[in-house]
Design a protein around this motif. Structure first.
Motif, PDB file in Angstrom:
ATOM      1  N   MET A 199      54.088  16.906  47.378  1.00 47.02           N
ATOM      2  CA  MET A 199      53.041  16.521  46.445  1.00 47.02           C
ATOM      3  C   MET A 199      53.169  17.381  45.195  1.00 47.02           C
TER       4      MET A 199
ATOM      5  N   ARG B  22      54.631   6.974  44.362  1.00 46.93           N
ATOM      6  CA  ARG B  22      55.611   7.842  45.026  1.00 46.93           C
ATOM      7  C   ARG B  22      54.969   8.952  45.834  1.00 46.93           C
ATOM      8  N   GLU B  23      53.836   9.447  45.373  1.00 45.86           N
ATOM      9  CA  GLU B  23      53.177  10.560  46.054  1.00 45.86           C
ATOM     10  C   GLU B  23      51.703  10.628  45.681  1.00 45.86           C
TER      11      GLU B  23
ATOM     12  N   GLU C   3      48.669   3.317  51.076  1.00 41.99           N
ATOM     13  CA  GLU C   3      48.415   4.574  51.793  1.00 41.99           C
ATOM     14  C   GLU C   3      46.952   4.674  52.200  1.00 41.99           C
TER      15      GLU C   3
END
Length: 78
Positions: free
Chosen positions: A1, A23-24, A43
């Protein structure tokens, strides 16, 4: 992260972080403390499903049928 992003930076450059979050996860801080995380929709849905599966309940909520099924499925002590 990535590093924690101040909320003011996050709001000014939301479009940039909207792309990065694919992506994160992005940690957003206010006055040096993490206020929350910005995550991609997939997510979040995965987290929501995980949390829902981990639901705890009181045994009093179980039906008599389920209690009988649990009792009958016990493995005998060795």
């Amino acid at each position: 992260m990535a590093d924690t992003i101040p909320a003011s930076e996050f709001t000014r450059n939301f479009g940039r972080y909207r792309m990065l979050v694919q992506r994160e996860a992005v940690a957003v801080s206010i006055h040096g403390s993490i206020a929350g995380y910005f995550v991609a929709p997939d997510e979040y849905e995965e987290f929501r499903r995980f949390k829902q599966r981990r639901r705890s309940f009181a045994t009093a909520e179980l039906s008599d049928e389920r209690v009988r099924a649990i009792v009958s499925s016990r493995v005998p002590a060795r």
